[in-house]
Design an enzyme around this catalytic site. Structure first.
Site, mmCIF file in Angstrom:
data_model
loop_
_atom_site.group_PDB
_atom_site.id
_atom_site.type_symbol
_atom_site.label_atom_id
_atom_site.label_comp_id
_atom_site.label_asym_id
_atom_site.label_seq_id
_atom_site.Cartn_x
_atom_site.Cartn_y
_atom_site.Cartn_z
ATOM 1 N N TYR A 1 0.858 -1.189 0.000
ATOM 2 C CA TYR A 1 0.000 0.000 0.000
ATOM 3 C C TYR A 1 0.885 1.227 0.000
ATOM 4 O O TYR A 1 2.084 1.154 0.286
ATOM 5 C CB TYR A 1 -0.940 0.002 1.204
ATOM 6 N N CYS A 2 0.274 2.395 -0.322
ATOM 7 C CA CYS A 2 1.039 3.629 -0.220
ATOM 8 C C CYS A 2 0.133 4.758 0.262
ATOM 9 O O CYS A 2 -0.461 4.649 1.325
ATOM 10 C CB CYS A 2 1.770 3.972 -1.511
ATOM 11 N N ARG A 3 0.011 5.835 -0.489
ATOM 12 C CA ARG A 3 -0.654 7.016 0.076
ATOM 13 C C ARG A 3 -2.154 6.980 -0.072
ATOM 14 O O ARG A 3 -2.878 7.525 0.744
ATOM 15 C CB ARG A 3 -0.118 8.282 -0.592
#
Lengths: 221, 221
Positions: A177-179
């Site tokens: 996952y990221c932002r």
DNA sequence: AGTTAATTCAACATAATCATTGAATGATGC
DNA sequence: GCATCATTCAATGATTATGTTGAATTAACT
């Protein structure tokens, strides 16, 4: 100043908020601030923009009620005014997603093998984490990870992913996952991992949404 | 057109949607269209705007993906692109409401302790000034003070008040004023001064009202 | 008090937005 | 075809947004 009736004054207030969101740089600032409070300097470095420019954008956003600021020593720390700002951002994004062929085109570049890229939902991931069935990697830069991340997540910034593949267990599924839903880093991470033979998926959205949903977040200090 | 990476392209699309919402007239058009499809002419009549103007706004909104149009005989009928547009409108409104609610809350907080804050009337203050019985401080920012202020007033912007308390004689009553009856700066100034042991009151309104009443104003230059 | 570093302000040039006007377009009905 | 009407286009001027530069503030540290 012209005479306005109350209704016009109200719509001007609404329009002012929308104007605050009506600039790509300001939206990027919001994406950054959705990760947590930031100083002007840190934001300017992230976006590779002049500090004065970022400062002006932030002040415009403060006037629109999108962010708040407070002094912290020699820094001024900005943060999102409240959760409704992220909701507004998400709503804007949703309109763009449904009606912009351009957005569609860009996203499809990453989704070419859409079947392979089916994302993990928040709920599903929360269950997988509880059962310890997956390795969760956070592909954001280390400074963003430090300010809060998913429970048990391993920070492997996208830029270092290739060198750190040996840190990952090859027989466990990896979830990246990221932002947020439009952050391309997790797409690239999954693409790379699969090329190297890992079983990998991405989360349907990012840390801000996870936090907003009331799911547990690890925040050091 | 400059070279953009996919991320920038995405954020420009999002910003374009927000820009489409960033105008009070367009928001009113959306409010109208939320009732159902309308012709350009009908919308122009509702908003009391020139038809060409409304047509241009509608085209801008169509480019942003907010509305769609279809020809119906000699009319062109516009309608909202889909429900996500209304959701975005609601989200924007929610941000604005929380923002102005914050302002409202602050102001109300000051007015709730009205008894402690009995203001000095214009006439009373004018007499006190003539007799030299009070120290008058103008707590507005310096630039506003420079364009005109009460006779003999001392400019102590609210942000500097704490550090400049030593400039004030402790045995004289202090009267503070700012921009007008709804300007909270003089409330805060009086609150701070009293906490530090000064006898302080605020003027019931600000410089504009003072000037409008024909009382003397010092205007440099 | 003076220095340093972070932030903001001020001034400018460039570009975008907005409302207004009148002319052009496109579909309808005679 | 021709007239009519709703809509759109094009051109203008006024206003506002944007990014850049360098100077001014502000708070902390010496």
């Amino acid at each position: 100043m012209s005479i306005r009736n109350p209704k016009q004054a109200l719509f001007e207030q609404f329009a002012a908020v929308a104007k605050g969101l009506g600039n790509p740089q300001r939206l990027e600032l919001i994406e950054q601030l959705a990760q947590g409070p930031r100083t002007v300097e840190a934001l300017a470095a992230k976006l590779s923009l002049p500090v004065a420019n970022v400062s002006q954008h932030l002040q415009a956003m403060r006037r629109a009620g999108l962010v708040t600021s407070e002094r912290d020593g020699k820094f001024v720390r900005y943060q999102l005014a409240d959760a409704s700002v992220l909701a507004a951002f998400a709503a804007i994004r949703s309109v763009a997603e449904r009606h912009s062929a351009e957005v569609e085109r860009v996203v499809r570049g990453y989704f070419d093998r859409r079947d392979d890229m089916e994302p993990v939902s928040r709920e599903e991931l929360n269950a997988l984490i509880s059962e310890g069935l997956v390795t969760v990697i956070d592909v954001r830069p280390a400074d963003e990870f430090a300010l809060g991340h998913l429970p048990g997540a391993l920070n492997v910034p996208l830029s270092q992913l290739e060198e750190r593949l040996s840190d990952l267990q090859p027989d466990r599924e990896i979830v990246a996952y990221c932002r947020g839903p439009w952050c391309v880093m997790s797409f690239e991470a999954v693409a790379l991992l699969r090329k190297r033979g890992f079983q990998a998926r991405r989360v349907e959205d990012g840390l801000p949404e996870w936090r907003a949903a009331g799911l547990p977040v690890e925040t050091p200090l």
